[in-house]
Design a protein around this motif. Structure first.
Motif, PDB file in Angstrom:
ATOM      1  N   GLY A   4       0.790  -1.211   0.000  1.00  0.00           N
ATOM      2  CA  GLY A   4       0.000   0.000   0.000  1.00  0.00           C
ATOM      3  C   GLY A   4       0.826   1.267   0.000  1.00  0.00           C
ATOM      4  O   GLY A   4       0.295   2.339  -0.191  1.00  0.00           O
ATOM      5  N   SER A   5       2.129   1.159   0.230  1.00  0.00           N
ATOM      6  CA  SER A   5       2.948   2.370   0.293  1.00  0.00           C
ATOM      7  C   SER A   5       3.352   2.841  -1.090  1.00  0.00           C
ATOM      8  O   SER A   5       3.554   4.014  -1.317  1.00  0.00           O
ATOM      9  CB  SER A   5       4.208   2.106   1.118  1.00  0.00           C
ATOM     10  OG  SER A   5       5.103   1.285   0.407  1.00  0.00           O
ATOM     11  N   ASP A  33       3.178   9.037   1.676  1.00  0.00           N
ATOM     12  CA  ASP A  33       1.888   8.480   2.063  1.00  0.00           C
ATOM     13  C   ASP A  33       0.731   9.025   1.239  1.00  0.00           C
ATOM     14  O   ASP A  33      -0.314   8.381   1.134  1.00  0.00           O
ATOM     15  CB  ASP A  33       1.633   8.764   3.551  1.00  0.00           C
ATOM     16  CG  ASP A  33       2.563   7.959   4.450  1.00  0.00           C
ATOM     17  OD1 ASP A  33       3.101   6.958   3.972  1.00  0.00           O
ATOM     18  OD2 ASP A  33       2.744   8.352   5.613  1.00  0.00           O
ATOM     19  N   LEU A  71      -0.290   8.257  -4.860  1.00  0.00           N
ATOM     20  CA  LEU A  71      -0.700   6.953  -5.370  1.00  0.00           C
ATOM     21  C   LEU A  71       0.254   6.560  -6.488  1.00  0.00           C
ATOM     22  O   LEU A  71       0.364   7.256  -7.497  1.00  0.00           O
ATOM     23  CB  LEU A  71      -2.133   7.028  -5.901  1.00  0.00           C
ATOM     24  CG  LEU A  71      -2.749   5.689  -6.335  1.00  0.00           C
ATOM     25  CD1 LEU A  71      -3.063   4.825  -5.118  1.00  0.00           C
ATOM     26  CD2 LEU A  71      -4.021   5.914  -7.157  1.00  0.00           C
ATOM     27  N   ASP A  92       0.898   0.866  -5.715  1.00  0.00           N
ATOM     28  CA  ASP A  92      -0.405   0.906  -5.049  1.00  0.00           C
ATOM     29  C   ASP A  92      -1.514   0.396  -5.947  1.00  0.00           C
ATOM     30  O   ASP A  92      -2.563  -0.048  -5.470  1.00  0.00           O
ATOM     31  CB  ASP A  92      -0.741   2.347  -4.635  1.00  0.00           C
ATOM     32  CG  ASP A  92       0.253   2.907  -3.643  1.00  0.00           C
ATOM     33  OD1 ASP A  92       0.526   2.234  -2.632  1.00  0.00           O
ATOM     34  OD2 ASP A  92       0.770   4.010  -3.887  1.00  0.00           O
ATOM     35  N   ASN A 146      -7.398  -3.076  -0.616  1.00  0.00           N
ATOM     36  CA  ASN A 146      -7.089  -1.669  -0.883  1.00  0.00           C
ATOM     37  C   ASN A 146      -8.106  -0.998  -1.800  1.00  0.00           C
ATOM     38  O   ASN A 146      -7.890   0.133  -2.234  1.00  0.00           O
ATOM     39  CB  ASN A 146      -5.692  -1.543  -1.493  1.00  0.00           C
ATOM     40  CG  ASN A 146      -4.594  -1.931  -0.518  1.00  0.00           C
ATOM     41  OD1 ASN A 146      -4.788  -1.870   0.697  1.00  0.00           O
ATOM     42  ND2 ASN A 146      -3.453  -2.352  -1.032  1.00  0.00           N
ATOM     43  N   ASP A 193     -10.872   0.314  -1.121  1.00  0.00           N
ATOM     44  CA  ASP A 193     -11.499   1.493  -0.511  1.00  0.00           C
ATOM     45  C   ASP A 193     -10.493   2.579  -0.142  1.00  0.00           C
ATOM     46  O   ASP A 193     -10.861   3.561   0.521  1.00  0.00           O
ATOM     47  CB  ASP A 193     -12.282   1.069   0.745  1.00  0.00           C
ATOM     48  CG  ASP A 193     -13.434   0.127   0.415  1.00  0.00           C
ATOM     49  OD1 ASP A 193     -13.985   0.241  -0.694  1.00  0.00           O
ATOM     50  OD2 ASP A 193     -13.773  -0.719   1.263  1.00  0.00           O
ATOM     51  N   ASP A 194      -9.256   2.414  -0.541  1.00  0.00           N
ATOM     52  CA  ASP A 194      -8.268   3.478  -0.347  1.00  0.00           C
ATOM     53  C   ASP A 194      -8.800   4.742  -1.022  1.00  0.00           C
ATOM     54  O   ASP A 194      -9.148   4.718  -2.204  1.00  0.00           O
ATOM     55  CB  ASP A 194      -6.949   3.047  -0.990  1.00  0.00           C
ATOM     56  CG  ASP A 194      -5.817   4.050  -0.779  1.00  0.00           C
ATOM     57  OD1 ASP A 194      -6.068   5.269  -0.844  1.00  0.00           O
ATOM     58  OD2 ASP A 194      -4.673   3.607  -0.600  1.00  0.00           O
ATOM     59  N   ARG A 245      -7.448   7.290  -2.232  1.00  0.00           N
ATOM     60  CA  ARG A 245      -6.695   7.670  -3.435  1.00  0.00           C
ATOM     61  C   ARG A 245      -7.103   6.807  -4.624  1.00  0.00           C
ATOM     62  O   ARG A 245      -7.238   7.295  -5.752  1.00  0.00           O
ATOM     63  CB  ARG A 245      -5.195   7.532  -3.169  1.00  0.00           C
ATOM     64  CG  ARG A 245      -4.670   8.358  -1.999  1.00  0.00           C
ATOM     65  CD  ARG A 245      -3.259   7.931  -1.633  1.00  0.00           C
ATOM     66  NE  ARG A 245      -3.209   6.506  -1.305  1.00  0.00           N
ATOM     67  CZ  ARG A 245      -2.100   5.791  -1.233  1.00  0.00           C
ATOM     68  NH1 ARG A 245      -0.920   6.366  -1.476  1.00  0.00           N
ATOM     69  NH2 ARG A 245      -2.131   4.506  -0.930  1.00  0.00           N
TER      70      ARG A 245
END
Length: 278
Positions: free
Chosen positions: A30-31, A36, A39, A88, A242, A244-245, A247
């Protein structure tokens, strides 16, 4: 029928090793290896990289999205990089390919939104009609499971070959029921297919590699996929969990927007087809 033995397991193992070694420098799942807020999205250069560049330059800031694009020249590394966390998200593949990749490698990547359809085409430096290939002619096809099946289905759509009843997206030359022209099938890495045109009668080439090589799908292909009922639209994918991230949700919304639809229509003029609107 002459068939060149598939080399998928060796290619996949080598690519996985390369991707995992790159992953040693990643910042974790996810990084994306960036800060942070950014994307990090993997893509092939054309059309995915161009579509994402348009989003980054013209739409992302207004949507509050920081976007970094990393380009790849093959179809394996963008998924292994996504799985181990140096990306990501990625944009370059269709759902049948993603499903096959997950099945064969044990990854857990999931689709988020379909963005566009890059139609696969048959190209040749030697003939202008795929239905008039000489007896024993050599046909180059992609050597990954999904794209090879897609290529064979395209040839079958014109009656060049007949596939066995029930042959699916993973069809191979072994699934050919009738080959009246005794065609020989040469399985090559997708990126090598444009370079094979002087050596084979025809090559079935993925859209991005055709355009990378300066080929126009609408002008140079002697046979091109139809968009009707086509399952091969390219999609934004992420590692499961991921979706629902925030970004990722922002990028998905932009890719489904009327702005991106218009960009695709204006830039590619039928060589790439939008599949979403907003």
């Amino acid at each position: 029928m002459s068939i060149v033995k598939r080399r998928r397991p060796v290619l996949l193992t080598a690519a996985l090793a390369g991707a995992l070694s790159l992953g040693l420098t990643a910042c974790g799942s996810g990084s994306g290896g960036g800060d942070d807020d950014t994307l990090v999205v993997g893509a092939t250069a054309v059309p995915a990289g161009e579509v994402l560049t348009y989003v980054k330059d013209d739409l992302a800031a207004k949507a509050g999205l920081k976007l970094e694009i990393r380009e790849f020249t093959d179809y394996v590394l963008p998924n292994t990089a996504l799985q181990e966390g140096s990306l990501d998200a990625n944009l370059y593949q269709n759902e049948p390919y993603l499903d096959e990749f997950n099945k064969s490698t044990g990854t857990d990547l999931v689709p988020v939104v379909k963005a566009y359809l890059p139609p696969m085409g048959v190209y040749s430096n030697k003939v202008t009609d795929v239905t008039k290939l000489a007896d024993g002619a050599t046909v180059a096809v992609p050597n990954d499971t999904t794209n090879e099946g897609r290529a064979l289905k395209l040839l079958a759509s014109k009656g060049v070959i007949t596939l066995k009843k029930g042959a699916g997206t993973d069809a191979s030359p072994a699934d050919i029921a009738a080959n009246p022209r005794h065609l020989k099938f040469q399985e090559l890495e997708p990126a090598q297919l444009p370079r094979s045109l002087d050596d084979v009668a025809v090559a079935v080439i993925n859209n991005n590699y055709a355009q990378d090589a300066g080929l126009s799908p609408t002008e140079d292909a002697i046979l091109l996929e139809s968009a009707k009922d086509n399952p091969y639209a390219n999609l934004l994918a992420v590692k499961k969990g991921n979706e629902d991230d925030p970004r990722v949700e922002k990028l998905a919304k932009l890719l489904a927007s009327s702005d991106v639809k218009k960009f695709i229509e204006d830039k590619y003029k039928g060589s790439v087809l939008p599949v979403t609107s907003g």
